[in-house]
Design an enzyme around this catalytic site. Sequence first.
Site, short mmCIF file in Angstrom:
data_model
loop_
_atom_site.label_atom_id
_atom_site.label_comp_id
_atom_site.label_asym_id
_atom_site.label_seq_id
_atom_site.Cartn_x
_atom_site.Cartn_y
_atom_site.Cartn_z
N TYR A 7 -25.81 27.90 25.14
CA TYR A 7 -26.38 26.88 24.24
C TYR A 7 -27.68 26.32 24.80
O TYR A 7 -27.77 26.04 26.00
CB TYR A 7 -25.38 25.72 24.04
CG TYR A 7 -25.95 24.70 23.09
CD1 TYR A 7 -25.95 24.95 21.73
CD2 TYR A 7 -26.56 23.54 23.56
CE1 TYR A 7 -26.54 24.06 20.85
CE2 TYR A 7 -27.14 22.63 22.68
CZ TYR A 7 -27.12 22.91 21.33
OH TYR A 7 -27.70 22.02 20.46
N TRP A 20 -32.11 25.07 23.68
CA TRP A 20 -33.28 25.19 22.81
C TRP A 20 -34.30 26.21 23.29
O TRP A 20 -35.16 26.61 22.51
CB TRP A 20 -33.96 23.83 22.66
CG TRP A 20 -33.43 23.01 21.53
CD1 TRP A 20 -32.13 22.67 21.31
CD2 TRP A 20 -34.19 22.42 20.46
NE1 TRP A 20 -32.04 21.90 20.17
CE2 TRP A 20 -33.29 21.72 19.64
CE3 TRP A 20 -35.54 22.40 20.14
CZ2 TRP A 20 -33.70 21.01 18.50
CZ3 TRP A 20 -35.95 21.68 19.02
CH2 TRP A 20 -35.03 21.01 18.20
N1 LIG Z 1 -39.19 13.64 21.23
C1 LIG Z 1 -38.04 14.31 21.05
N2 LIG Z 1 -37.61 14.59 19.79
C2 LIG Z 1 -36.43 15.22 19.61
C3 LIG Z 1 -35.65 15.65 20.70
C4 LIG Z 1 -36.11 15.34 22.01
O1 LIG Z 1 -35.46 15.67 23.01
N3 LIG Z 1 -37.29 14.67 22.14
N4 LIG Z 1 -34.47 16.34 20.48
C5 LIG Z 1 -34.26 16.96 19.17
C6 LIG Z 1 -32.85 17.25 18.97
S1 LIG Z 1 -32.17 18.55 19.79
C7 LIG Z 1 -32.06 16.56 18.13
S2 LIG Z 1 -30.44 17.01 17.92
C8 LIG Z 1 -32.58 15.43 17.38
C9 LIG Z 1 -31.58 14.28 17.44
O2 LIG Z 1 -31.86 13.33 16.49
P1 LIG Z 1 -31.03 11.99 16.54
O3 LIG Z 1 -29.64 12.29 16.90
O4 LIG Z 1 -31.25 11.27 15.28
O5 LIG Z 1 -31.80 11.29 17.76
P2 LIG Z 1 -31.41 10.21 18.87
O6 LIG Z 1 -32.69 9.85 19.54
O7 LIG Z 1 -30.34 10.73 19.75
O8 LIG Z 1 -30.86 8.99 18.05
C10 LIG Z 1 -31.67 8.35 17.08
C11 LIG Z 1 -31.43 6.86 17.14
O9 LIG Z 1 -30.11 6.53 16.72
C12 LIG Z 1 -29.86 5.21 17.17
N5 LIG Z 1 -28.44 4.96 17.36
C13 LIG Z 1 -27.68 5.33 18.42
N6 LIG Z 1 -26.42 4.87 18.25
C14 LIG Z 1 -26.39 4.21 17.07
C15 LIG Z 1 -25.36 3.52 16.36
O10 LIG Z 1 -24.22 3.43 16.76
N7 LIG Z 1 -25.72 2.97 15.18
C16 LIG Z 1 -26.98 3.04 14.67
N8 LIG Z 1 -27.22 2.51 13.50
N9 LIG Z 1 -27.96 3.69 15.33
C17 LIG Z 1 -27.67 4.27 16.51
C18 LIG Z 1 -30.58 5.10 18.50
O11 LIG Z 1 -31.23 3.85 18.61
C19 LIG Z 1 -31.49 6.31 18.54
O12 LIG Z 1 -32.79 6.05 18.96
O13 LIG Z 1 -33.81 14.98 17.93
C20 LIG Z 1 -34.74 16.05 18.05
N10 LIG Z 1 -36.02 15.46 18.34
N1 LIG Z 2 -26.03 11.86 26.65
C1 LIG Z 2 -26.51 12.68 25.74
N2 LIG Z 2 -26.59 14.00 26.00
C2 LIG Z 2 -27.09 14.84 25.08
C3 LIG Z 2 -27.53 14.38 23.83
C4 LIG Z 2 -27.42 12.97 23.56
O1 LIG Z 2 -27.75 12.50 22.46
N3 LIG Z 2 -26.94 12.16 24.55
N4 LIG Z 2 -28.06 15.24 22.92
C5 LIG Z 2 -27.65 16.63 23.01
C6 LIG Z 2 -28.44 17.51 22.17
S1 LIG Z 2 -28.58 17.05 20.54
C7 LIG Z 2 -28.98 18.67 22.61
S2 LIG Z 2 -29.68 19.74 21.48
C8 LIG Z 2 -28.89 19.09 24.01
C9 LIG Z 2 -30.15 19.83 24.51
O2 LIG Z 2 -29.82 20.60 25.59
P1 LIG Z 2 -30.65 21.90 25.98
O3 LIG Z 2 -31.17 22.58 24.76
O4 LIG Z 2 -29.79 22.72 26.88
O5 LIG Z 2 -31.85 21.26 26.78
P2 LIG Z 2 -33.27 21.85 27.16
O6 LIG Z 2 -33.84 20.92 28.16
O7 LIG Z 2 -34.07 22.09 25.93
O8 LIG Z 2 -32.93 23.21 27.87
C10 LIG Z 2 -33.61 24.40 27.65
C11 LIG Z 2 -33.77 25.17 28.95
O9 LIG Z 2 -34.34 26.44 28.63
C12 LIG Z 2 -35.39 26.70 29.55
N5 LIG Z 2 -36.31 27.66 28.90
C13 LIG Z 2 -37.39 27.39 28.13
N6 LIG Z 2 -37.95 28.54 27.72
C14 LIG Z 2 -37.22 29.55 28.23
C15 LIG Z 2 -37.30 30.98 28.15
O10 LIG Z 2 -38.16 31.54 27.49
N7 LIG Z 2 -36.36 31.69 28.81
C16 LIG Z 2 -35.37 31.10 29.53
N8 LIG Z 2 -34.49 31.89 30.14
N9 LIG Z 2 -35.27 29.76 29.63
C17 LIG Z 2 -36.18 29.00 28.98
C18 LIG Z 2 -35.97 25.35 29.87
O11 LIG Z 2 -36.70 25.37 31.08
C19 LIG Z 2 -34.70 24.49 29.93
O12 LIG Z 2 -34.14 24.51 31.23
O13 LIG Z 2 -28.65 17.93 24.82
C20 LIG Z 2 -27.50 17.20 24.41
N10 LIG Z 2 -27.18 16.17 25.38
MO LIG Z 3 -29.95 18.65 19.52
#
Ligand SMILES: Nc1nc2c(c(=O)[nH]1)N[C@H]1C(S)=C(S)[C@@H](COP(=O)(O)OP(=O)(O)OC[C@H]3O[C@@H](n4cnc5c(=O)[nH]c(N)nc54)[C@H](O)[C@@H]3O)O[C@H]1N2
Ligand SMILES: Nc1nc2c(c(=O)[nH]1)N[C@H]1C(S)=C(S)[C@@H](COP(=O)(O)OP(=O)(O)OC[C@H]3O[C@@H](n4cnc5c(=O)[nH]c(N)nc54)[C@H](O)[C@@H]3O)O[C@H]1N2
Ligand SMILES: [Mo]
Length: 760
Positions: free
Chosen positions: A106, A108
């Site tokens: 799993y 990105w």
């Molecule tokens: N810059 C940036 N953008 C991203 C990502 C990133 O790593 N960096 N990750 C991407 C990924 S993989 C995903 S899945 C999406 C995730 O998208 P989201 O899941 O929507 O993103 P989060 O920042 O985890 O949460 C959004 C907001 O929800 C609010 N929140 C938390 N708990 C509660 C609650 O109980 N009630 C209410 N009402 N609000 C709450 C928090 O204040 C938080 O800032 O974002 C994507 N976009």
């Molecule tokens: N506490 C808490 N934890 C969370 C979340 C939260 O809301 N709260 N959100 C969750 C969510 S929504 C997500 S999506 C996950 C994200 O979790 P991940 O998707 O696992 O996080 P990334 O940091 O994007 O990891 C990608 C890795 O791939 C590597 N990479 C980039 N390009 C390449 C390539 O071409 N080849 C190879 N082999 N590697 C590469 C990067 O260096 C990095 O180490 O985190 C989750 N964790």
């Molecule tokens: Mo995510």
Amino acid sequence: MIAHLTHWGAFVASTDGESLTSVRPWPGDPDPTPLIDNVASAQHHSARISQPHVRRGWLEHGPGTPGRGRDTYVPVSWETVLDLLAEELRRVYRDHGPDAVYGSSYGWASAGRFHHAQSQLHRFLNTLGGYVRHVGSYSLGTAHTFLPHVIGDAIWLMDRSTSHEVLADQTELIVAFGGISPKNSVTSPGGVTRHNTRSWVSAARANGCRFVSVSPLRDDTPAEAQAEWLAPRPGTDAAAQLALAFVLDQEGLADKEFLDRYTVGFDRFADYLRGVTDGVPKTPEWAEPITGLPATRLRELARQMAASRTLVTVSWSMQRIQHGEQPMWLGIVLAAMLGQFGLPGGGFGFGYGSVGGVGRPMRSHSVPVLPQGVNGSEQFIPVARIADMLLNPGAEYDFNGERRRYPDIKLVYWAGGNPFHHHQDLARLREAFDRTDTVVVHDPFWSATTRHADIVIPSTMSIERDDFGAGQGDTRFLPMPALTAPHGSARDDYDTFTELAGRLDVAKEFTEGRTSGEWLRHLYQEWQDRTTELGHDYPGFDSFMTGDGIELPVLDAKQVSLADFRADPDAHPLRTPSGRIEIHSETIAGFGYQDCQGHPMWREPDEWLGSPRAADFPFHLVANQPKARLHSQLDIGAHSASTKIDGREPVRMHPADAEAAGLTAGSIVRLHNEHGSCLAGLVLSEDVRRGVLQLSTGAWYDPDPRDPSFCRGGNPNVLTTDRPSSQLSQACTGQHALVAIEAFAGPLPPSGVHHPPVDR
Ligand SMILES: Nc1nc2c(c(=O)[nH]1)N[C@H]1C(S)=C(S)[C@@H](COP(=O)(O)OP(=O)(O)OC[C@H]3O[C@@H](n4cnc5c(=O)[nH]c(N)nc54)[C@H](O)[C@@H]3O)O[C@H]1N2
Ligand SMILES: Nc1nc2c(c(=O)[nH]1)N[C@H]1C(S)=C(S)[C@@H](COP(=O)(O)OP(=O)(O)OC[C@H]3O[C@@H](n4cnc5c(=O)[nH]c(N)nc54)[C@H](O)[C@@H]3O)O[C@H]1N2
Ligand SMILES: [Mo]
């Protein structure tokens, strides 16, 4: 200047062949993001991996030797590492078969369609017989499992989201649970070329649309929205939504015709809402002490919602918590009671702001992808159950109506993901990783996961290889020619798998006789043939790769979610058991789960300020996505590093809370609970609700050598619980944790993650 696409945006760069000498936003982007500044500064950082490595204990004592996360690494040649790895794969497949290989990987990875690391790994492992896969995602684990029971598949639903243009034009009131986050919508899987959140929100506002942002953080909705900020206690949105539903019901504001024609089960739910089943009417006065939101405001808001063209939208974060089904379900129920599904600008939204793609109209055709082959293993786990699986082989668990059993994993293979970023309770994950024979990781960087691997394979970054890509929902299909040579001896994942496939006698199956360059040409050609049949006239491969990309047409710029369902629910039924919106689900009720029953309800989570644990851990930590990077990616890059305090991740807190706790802005603090502790740099902000701390994910897990539950860099996943959302969904609940905070008195420990873990 050559263009390049990342998950967070496109840029153009100058290069001297080794490094990027300048990076500028892609000219077509009206609102570029500073995240693009993380790339050039990370490329040759000391945390980059320049050659293959093997963990010392594994090298000296063989598979199964514990010590992951504590050992050092021995640099080896490519020949040596490929021979060792091929031999180990042969052993595991021969003795244990594909059900012993967790290759789901799993994560990105990077933008770019061909070199997508996870697809490459899956294709490779499929040629060997297959692997144990995952279902769902950390992003949407609860939604993926749950939504098909009540409205339809999550991706299907979001692809059909009402377009930003229609919202800006038609919507009078947007009630956003979890906000419409400008920090999150800068990214989308595969990239966003034209950032438009602030512009569509501004346009809506200029058109008279009002925004109500329900969230613990004020800046979860762009300032341009001039939103009213309602800040409930985190984890209590379901209670607020019930109160809104109660008022609609009590005051005769619910659309009965809509409920009759398009939904099933409202009566069962109404008995709960009115208190018939449990003696507790879910009034605003009932919700006030739970949520901290004034009853008068909830009552008035319900009336405003009924009087306006209203969109109820729920962010993805709301389902990344325990009982995450409930706020999604109640968002749908509220929208159904308002009866505006399928009307332009009304109804239900899921994930506006969570990624940039939600609210972009569907493209008329897709872009090329690498075929992954056929998986010979039927085994899977819900993605966030990895530690449970590794710790408890053979144990039984519930999932979506099934009773399943965890497989017995001998080899874990990761390419393009970082479980020591994404998983919860990292000290427990380390124990879990130490139970397997062998862990293989491909990554460009010494990530936290590479530091728990036995075999470390250095990958190229996307800027170091030819590719092409387009983001989900984005309309620009861009060529991504290599900008520089690879760092050190790093190789494309494809080339590593090609070498391994040769040693394992599956070269022909894996490569089909093509180099990566030949694959790009082949995949493009197939795509061009397909689109030509559809009547499009796109350039040939060579002109495409030297051009500035292709604009892909959309089906309907004025897309309205579920308009066809509204027009004729019999001809366009939803993909639910009844074909209707399920306010009561017979299917879910039939599973007999305690923690997710037949209709939505308020359920107290373990992590919330109303819990008895809050006596010891009085702050609600919101561990949301980081503003300054994507997840853990390029945390060492210039922009992400510029947000740190003494190299520690910033934690935000309300000034009044800080004053009461005797903490000062800019100081180093220690957050802790039963699971672990971490350091962070204190930032004070009135945009944070009282009683809440915000520490985003993604600081590189930097365990103290004596205590893996103490992270020196500020990774909140040492504090989060590895508890599933419910028996139904078994999804990640990393968004919330109860914690305590105190000043950190001791001398600041050094960072352990900026240099290779190699004997010197
Ligand atoms: N810059 C940036 N953008 C991203 C990502 C990133 O790593 N960096 N990750 C991407 C990924 S993989 C995903 S899945 C999406 C995730 O998208 P989201 O899941 O929507 O993103 P989060 O920042 O985890 O949460 C959004 C907001 O929800 C609010 N929140 C938390 N708990 C509660 C609650 O109980 N009630 C209410 N009402 N609000 C709450 C928090 O204040 C938080 O800032 O974002 C994507 N976009
Ligand atoms: N506490 C808490 N934890 C969370 C979340 C939260 O809301 N709260 N959100 C969750 C969510 S929504 C997500 S999506 C996950 C994200 O979790 P991940 O998707 O696992 O996080 P990334 O940091 O994007 O990891 C990608 C890795 O791939 C590597 N990479 C980039 N390009 C390449 C390539 O071409 N080849 C190879 N082999 N590697 C590469 C990067 O260096 C990095 O180490 O985190 C989750 N964790
Ligand atoms: Mo995510």
